[in-house]
Design a protein around this motif. Structure first.
Motif, short mmCIF file in Angstrom:
data_model
loop_
_atom_site.label_atom_id
_atom_site.label_comp_id
_atom_site.label_asym_id
_atom_site.label_seq_id
_atom_site.Cartn_x
_atom_site.Cartn_y
_atom_site.Cartn_z
N PRO A 104 26.03 27.48 17.52
CA PRO A 104 26.17 26.40 16.54
C PRO A 104 27.55 25.77 16.58
O PRO A 104 27.69 24.57 16.30
N SER A 159 19.88 26.75 12.58
CA SER A 159 20.36 27.89 11.77
C SER A 159 19.33 28.27 10.72
O SER A 159 19.03 29.45 10.52
N PHE A 167 23.55 31.76 15.04
CA PHE A 167 22.88 30.77 14.21
C PHE A 167 22.50 31.36 12.85
O PHE A 167 22.60 30.68 11.82
#
Length: 374
Positions: free
Chosen positions: A133, A192, A279
């Motif tokens: 991420p 996520s 994530f």
């Protein structure tokens, strides 16, 4: 919706448990044939005679070399152009949907950059088949770095388009990168959220805990072996006829000549088994309201299983913002169906908000919305 299986979640393809049956021990003969007939110059679309395409490389903030294609309109005149950085879907490469978008927008007068995210395609980074991420958010800002140094581009007129899983990373990048003047997403996933909570937030705390225990144990196995193990659930090499519609849609894009590419994780390979960890622990879109007062355009298909991500991101974002739902369109339709993708809308949006001489919007304290998913 049926309960999402833990192994399917860990695979990042997130298939429903009844359908997460196929362990990829090798490639099918059909896949092998497609690889043999495609070389490094293969794209899933034909190059337009209205644009030029140049392969470029540059480094992101972590020193990873990013491979990208720069598209320019042939009839561009002498004035610096507005530019767009484009990436996605999740696990895809520049020879697939992002390149198609880049070409279409270059035909409409923009300089565009379609890039392979870190660890994917022709970009560097080890190990392969992982995502982050943080680093994949940085990849968008690195694209803005590159675009802003080109003499053909007006660095004050740069926007971003994110597709599918990279749409969430695109929004995440624009929240902190104040150089970007406008952002659009299509078929957005919040990676996520879906990894940590499953589709529609149906994953229980017990299931999440069990999943994390399994992945945590896998780290010791990977450390002992010296290489990360792949996940064991991937797109099936052959449809059985009982898959949910969105699996069929993914298969028909990634596993057929329509969208297959040997460099793409989703087309050909597997994520690592431990890929979900960062994530699940580092939520994207935390600062979504701080994109304001710059512009957000969220586009989703009416029949897309992912539609709720765009709708709830729209609710959480601060003005100015716009949500467009494409009638009868599925999630994957917005990858490559040029009669469905609203390129005219994207052109109008970026033409207006990346206008030459347009004054920068006045900064203001964002009005924070509710957390996504609440």
């Amino acid at each position: 919706m049926k309960r999402i299986s833990l192994l399917a979640l860990a695979s990042l393809m997130l298939w429903e448990q009844a359908y997460a049956q196929t362990k990829q021990n090798g490639k099918s003969e059909k896949t092998k044939t497609m690889i043999k007939t495609q070389n490094k110059d293969y794209y899933t679309f034909q190059l337009s005679d209205k644009v030029t395409r140049q392969a470029v490389t540059y480094k992101n903030r972590y020193g990873i070399t990013i491979a990208a294609d720069l598209y320019l309109p042939k009839n561009r005149g002498n004035e610096p152009l507005a530019a767009l950085a484009i990436s996605g879907p999740f696990g895809a490469v520049k020879e697939q949907a992002s390149g198609l978008y880049a070409q279409a927008m270059a035909e409409r007068g923009f300089a565009t950059l379609a890039f392979d995210p870190s660890y994917t395609g022709e970009s560097s980074g080890e190990p392969r088949n992982v995502a982050s991420p943080d680093i994949n958010t940085e990849d968008f800002s690195a694209a803005v770095d590159f675009l802003g140094l080109q003499p053909t581009i007006d660095r004050n007129r740069i926007g971003i388009i994110g597709i599918c899983g990279y749409a969430g990373m695109a929004l995440n990048a624009v929240a902190v990168d104040k150089r970007v003047k406008a952002v659009a997403t299509t078929s957005m996933y919040d990676m996520s959220r879906v990894m940590a909570k499953g589709y529609f937030d149906k994953l229980t705390l017990e299931e999440r805990t069990k999943m994390l225990e399994q992945i945590s144990q896998q780290r010791w196995a990977d450390a002992a072996k010296g290489t990360p193990a792949p996940s064991t659930n991937n797109l099936p090499e052959k449809l059985q006829g009982n898959e949910p519609p969105f699996v069929v849609d993914y298969f028909n894009y990634y596993k057929t000549p329509r969208g297959f590419h040997p460099n793409s994780v989703n087309s050909n390979g597997a994520w690592t088994a431990t890929n979900p960890l960062s994530f699940m622990n580092m939520p994207l879109l935390t600062y979504l309201p701080e994109i304001s007062p710059r512009l957000i355009l969220l586009i989703a298909g009416e029949k897309a299983h992912s539609r709720y991500f765009s709708e709830e991101a729209y609710q959480a974002a601060a003005e100015p913002k716009e949500l467009v739902i494409i009638p009868n369109a599925s999630h994957v339709d917005l990858y490559d169906q040029t009669n469905v993708i609203p390129f005219d809308k994207l052109t109008t949006f970026f033409t207006e908000h990346l206008k030459a001489g347009k004054p920068a919007p006045k900064e203001k304290t964002p009005a924070y919305g509710s957390a996504i998913g609440k």
